[in-house]
Design a protein around this motif. Structure first.
Motif, PDB file in Angstrom:
ATOM      1  N   ARG B 114       0.833  -1.212   0.000  1.00 52.57           N
ATOM      2  CA  ARG B 114       0.000   0.000   0.000  1.00 52.57           C
ATOM      3  C   ARG B 114       0.860   1.252   0.000  1.00 52.57           C
ATOM      4  NH1 ARG B 114      -4.568  -0.691   4.547  1.00 52.57           N
ATOM      5  NH2 ARG B 114      -4.954   1.501   4.083  1.00 52.57           N
ATOM      6  N   VAL B 115       1.917   1.231   0.824  1.00 53.26           N
ATOM      7  CA  VAL B 115       2.805   2.402   0.894  1.00 53.26           C
ATOM      8  C   VAL B 115       3.452   2.639  -0.464  1.00 53.26           C
ATOM      9  CG1 VAL B 115       4.913   3.323   1.918  1.00 53.26           C
ATOM     10  CG2 VAL B 115       3.245   2.127   3.357  1.00 53.26           C
ATOM     11  N   GLU B 116       3.921   1.546  -1.065  1.00 56.20           N
ATOM     12  CA  GLU B 116       4.596   1.702  -2.360  1.00 56.20           C
ATOM     13  C   GLU B 116       3.617   2.215  -3.429  1.00 56.20           C
ATOM     14  OE1 GLU B 116       6.401  -2.127  -2.684  1.00 56.20           O
ATOM     15  OE2 GLU B 116       8.099  -1.543  -1.411  1.00 56.20           O
ATOM     16  N   ALA B 117       2.394   1.714  -3.372  1.00 50.54           N
ATOM     17  CA  ALA B 117       1.388   2.177  -4.340  1.00 50.54           C
ATOM     18  C   ALA B 117       1.105   3.672  -4.150  1.00 50.54           C
ATOM     19  CB  ALA B 117       0.103   1.367  -4.178  1.00 50.54           C
ATOM     20  N   ALA B 118       1.022   4.105  -2.887  1.00 48.18           N
ATOM     21  CA  ALA B 118       0.746   5.524  -2.605  1.00 48.18           C
ATOM     22  C   ALA B 118       1.910   6.393  -3.060  1.00 48.18           C
ATOM     23  CB  ALA B 118       0.484   5.718  -1.113  1.00 48.18           C
ATOM     24  N   LEU B 119       3.124   5.906  -2.841  1.00 53.23           N
ATOM     25  CA  LEU B 119       4.306   6.663  -3.281  1.00 53.23           C
ATOM     26  C   LEU B 119       4.306   6.803  -4.797  1.00 53.23           C
ATOM     27  CD1 LEU B 119       6.980   5.025  -0.933  1.00 53.23           C
ATOM     28  CD2 LEU B 119       6.311   7.424  -0.897  1.00 53.23           C
ATOM     29  N   ARG B 120       3.939   5.706  -5.462  1.00 52.74           N
ATOM     30  CA  ARG B 120       3.904   5.744  -6.941  1.00 52.74           C
ATOM     31  C   ARG B 120       2.813   6.688  -7.427  1.00 52.74           C
ATOM     32  NH1 ARG B 120       4.785   0.216  -6.666  1.00 52.74           N
ATOM     33  NH2 ARG B 120       2.554  -0.182  -6.907  1.00 52.74           N
ATOM     34  N   GLY B 125       7.871   7.518  -5.698  1.00 49.87           N
ATOM     35  CA  GLY B 125       8.365   6.161  -5.457  1.00 49.87           C
ATOM     36  C   GLY B 125       9.889   6.094  -5.478  1.00 49.87           C
ATOM     37  N   HIS B 126      10.511   6.851  -6.372  1.00 49.18           N
ATOM     38  CA  HIS B 126      11.973   6.807  -6.501  1.00 49.18           C
ATOM     39  C   HIS B 126      12.668   7.498  -5.335  1.00 49.18           C
ATOM     40  CE1 HIS B 126      10.637  10.603  -8.114  1.00 49.18           C
ATOM     41  NE2 HIS B 126      11.864  11.072  -8.088  1.00 49.18           N
ATOM     42  N   LEU B 127      11.900   8.192  -4.501  1.00 50.37           N
ATOM     43  CA  LEU B 127      12.504   8.918  -3.368  1.00 50.37           C
ATOM     44  C   LEU B 127      12.263   8.190  -2.043  1.00 50.37           C
ATOM     45  CD1 LEU B 127      11.186  12.422  -4.432  1.00 50.37           C
ATOM     46  CD2 LEU B 127      13.518  11.590  -4.687  1.00 50.37           C
ATOM     47  N   ALA B 128      11.755   6.947  -2.153  1.00 51.28           N
ATOM     48  CA  ALA B 128      11.322   6.217  -0.943  1.00 51.28           C
ATOM     49  C   ALA B 128      12.395   6.172   0.142  1.00 51.28           C
ATOM     50  CB  ALA B 128      10.886   4.812  -1.314  1.00 51.28           C
ATOM     51  N   SER B 129      13.653   5.969  -0.258  1.00 49.46           N
ATOM     52  CA  SER B 129      14.682   5.776   0.768  1.00 49.46           C
ATOM     53  C   SER B 129      15.418   7.083   1.101  1.00 49.46           C
ATOM     54  CB  SER B 129      15.682   4.717   0.312  1.00 49.46           C
ATOM     55  OG  SER B 129      16.218   5.100  -0.929  1.00 49.46           O
TER      56      SER B 129
END
Lengths: 227, 370
Positions: B114-120, B125-129
């Motif tokens: 869910r978190v990854e989907a929201a980031l995308r 998404g590319h800034l997650a870390s």
């Protein structure tokens, strides 16, 4: 010089006693700062977040408490724990626990005050944001502790520094009893009174190094978190 | 159907009601824009809607059921909010978006997806870390929106979320947000002082001023048919002329303003004191010519007082004989150029009777000081 070498020779054969004094100092101040943090951090966060009647009086009280003369604290705790005092039945006077209590009274306002400043230093809407993401009150406090941790390490360092080096209160409620309530600071006072300046200097130096070491540790933790 | 209803809600500070709402309903799956100037009580309203502040009077109902105080955590968790400042927490972008799910004990692979989907969804998404506090303004606000939306709230509250961003990013993000909210069927309250933002996103607009709800309705309704001069002014109507309805025929009201006569399509009985509102962009300017009135058409010869360059448009102030009330017209650069407008020049101002909206005056005196 001769005084120093003679006192060294009188101290050095008794490493056990020195270690005892050192450990008791660390134990008393360590327990006291732990208790102060457990009491002071939630209180500081509460004061930082909430507005209620009497709040500014409490804040004034905390600010005054940050500069409490240790001797007055010692007197207060003494009267509290004395046989005829309200807590006399606990028989704590002249024990390390009496010293812990006195140091808790000295350090807690410092911890509350610095925590309060740290919480007020955070964006005022941050706690609303945390609540809006679904935090319970407990989760909110814990998150704020984590967000303000750099300042809280400073609270820890300031509180610990003030009590490890304090002498008036521990002397009054601990009594500086050899092998039981003698800590670094009371030992230094005793050595100086007895004219044993050399050993007083040695103890003083050890105390300084101890304070330096502990503060270095706190700073290291602080900077590592900042990075 | 009402998702969250407010009834008789009042919030009092230092003896003064800073929010006073006899009735406000946030309807299921709508985007309600709350529009108002600074200090209108918008942020207080959001805290009340979020069940974080107990009003001093009145009650709230969630799907018809009265909300107890303090509001249960489970109910609060159906609502999430993003502020004007992203207010990111320490840690990475991912940590920030995952935080709310973590509070709900959701840390497993489902939560991660869910978190990854929201980031995308919000293109971070590319800034997650990356450390969240090193993000740019636009990235930080996207992260804040992802953090609020990942919780799949039933009610999403947004407090001027794009106010600190540059216009191009703002427009882009507004559209992304609108699509995301629509796609997930989320009810949303969007607070702003920017009229254009409210119109770009809202199904309904509520105009708030000094803690009072002045009007709530469809965007076009609020824009073209304000119920008070205060709303008309806030909607930048441009022209609010005091007058009296002198004659009422079938479809046209005649309004006397000073010694001039206006035609309006708003039906009000003769003798009613009114404020006649004419939107400034509804006034057409032409070279001076025949100024004789025609049924349903208002036509006045006037003198240009000022021409203010607004970039893509020009605002022209014309003395058309409405004593003390010059007409304000908003025209394109081309028209201004073609008419070679200059101070003191003559023009013909034309607007239809349908462009003249009448507000009866009684009870509107309180709004006179806006």
């Amino acid at each position: 010089m001769t005084g120093l070498s003679s006192s060294l020779s009188t101290l050095l054969p008794m490493p056990g006693e020195l270690a005892g004094i050192l450990l008791l100092s660390l134990f008393v101040s360590g327990v006291a700062i732990l208790v102060s943090m457990l009491l002071g951090v939630p209180a500081g966060i509460f004061l930082g977040l909430h507005r209620f009647p009497g709040r500014s009086f409490l804040v004034t009280l905390v600010n005054t408490g940050m500069g409490l003369p240790p001797v007055v604290v010692g007197l207060g705790v003494f009267l509290l724990l004395a046989r005829s005092g309200p807590l006399g039945g606990l028989d704590l006077l002249y024990t390390p626990w009496a010293m812990v209590l006195a140091q808790v009274v000295i350090a807690t306002p410092l911890v509350v005050g610095i925590t309060l400043a740290a919480i007020q230093g955070l964006d005022a809407r941050l706690h609303l944001q945390i609540l809006s993401l679904g935090a319970s009150t407990g989760q909110l406090y814990w998150k704020l502790v984590k967000e303000a941790r750099l300042s809280l390490v400073a609270a820890l360092a300031a509180g610990f520094g003030s009590i490890i080096s304090e002498v008036g209160a521990v002397m009054m409620v601990g009594g500086n009893i050899k092998g039981q309530t003698r800590v670094m600071t009371t030992a230094i006072v005793l050595q100086t009174r007895q004219g044993e300046f050399g050993s007083a200097v040695v103890l003083g130096t050890i105390l300084l190094l101890l304070a330096l070491g502990v503060n270095w540790l706190f700073t290291w933790v602080q900077q590592r978190q900042k990075a | 159907m009402s998702l969250l209803g407010l009834e008789g809600v009042e919030v009092v500070r230092e003896g003064r009601a800073i929010l006073s709402l006899p009735r406000l309903d946030v309807r299921e799956k709508e985007i309600l824009a709350v529009l108002g100037p600074t200090g209108a009580g918008k942020s207080t309203l959001l805290r009340v809607l979020h069940l974080l502040e107990r009003p001093d009077a009145g009650s709230l109902a969630w799907r018809g059921e009265r909300v107890p105080w303090p509001a249960p955590l489970a109910l609060r968790r159906r609502i999430s909010m993003a502020f004007q400042d992203p207010l990111l927490l320490s840690g990475t972008t991912y940590d920030n978006v995952a935080y709310g799910l973590g509070l709900r004990g959701q840390n497993g692979s489902g939560a991660r997806e869910r978190v990854e989907a929201a980031l995308r969804l919000f293109h971070v998404g590319h800034l997650a870390s990356q450390r969240a506090r090193t993000l740019s303004g636009g990235e930080a606000q996207r992260t804040a929106l992802a953090r609020a939306l990942v919780l799949s709230p039933e009610l999403l509250l947004l407090d001027e979320p794009f106010a600190a961003l540059d216009t191009p990013i703002r427009k882009h993000l507004l559209e992304e947000l609108r699509q995301a909210v629509r796609a997930h069927g989320i009810t949303c309250v969007y607070v702003t002082h920017e009229q254009s933002e409210a119109f770009a996103i809202a199904d309904r607009i509520a105009v708030l001023r000094r803690g009072r709800l002045l009007q709530a309705g469809a965007p076009e309704e609020v824009l073209l048919r304000p119920t008070s001069p205060a709303v008309a002014r806030f909607m930048q109507t441009g022209n609010i002329l005091p007058g009296v309805v002198s004659k009422r025929s079938e479809a046209i009201s005649e309004v006397t303003v000073g010694d001039r006569l206006l035609f309006s399509r708003t039906g009000l009985p003769a003798g009613t004191a009114v404020d006649a509102c004419i939107r400034r962009e509804e006034i057409l300017l032409e070279a001076p010519g025949d100024a004789s009135p025609a049924p349903g058409l208002n036509r006045f010869r006037g003198t240009v007082e000022t021409v203010v360059d607004l970039g893509s448009t020009m605002q022209v102030r014309i003395d058309a004989g409405f004593a003390g009330f010059p007409l304000q017209a908003l025209i394109t650069r081309r028209v201004a150029h073609d008419l070679s407008l200059e101070r003191g020049g003559e023009v013909l101002a034309t607007f239809s009777a349908a462009s003249v909206h009448l507000i009866p005056r009684e009870g509107n005196d309180a709004d006179a000081d806006l």
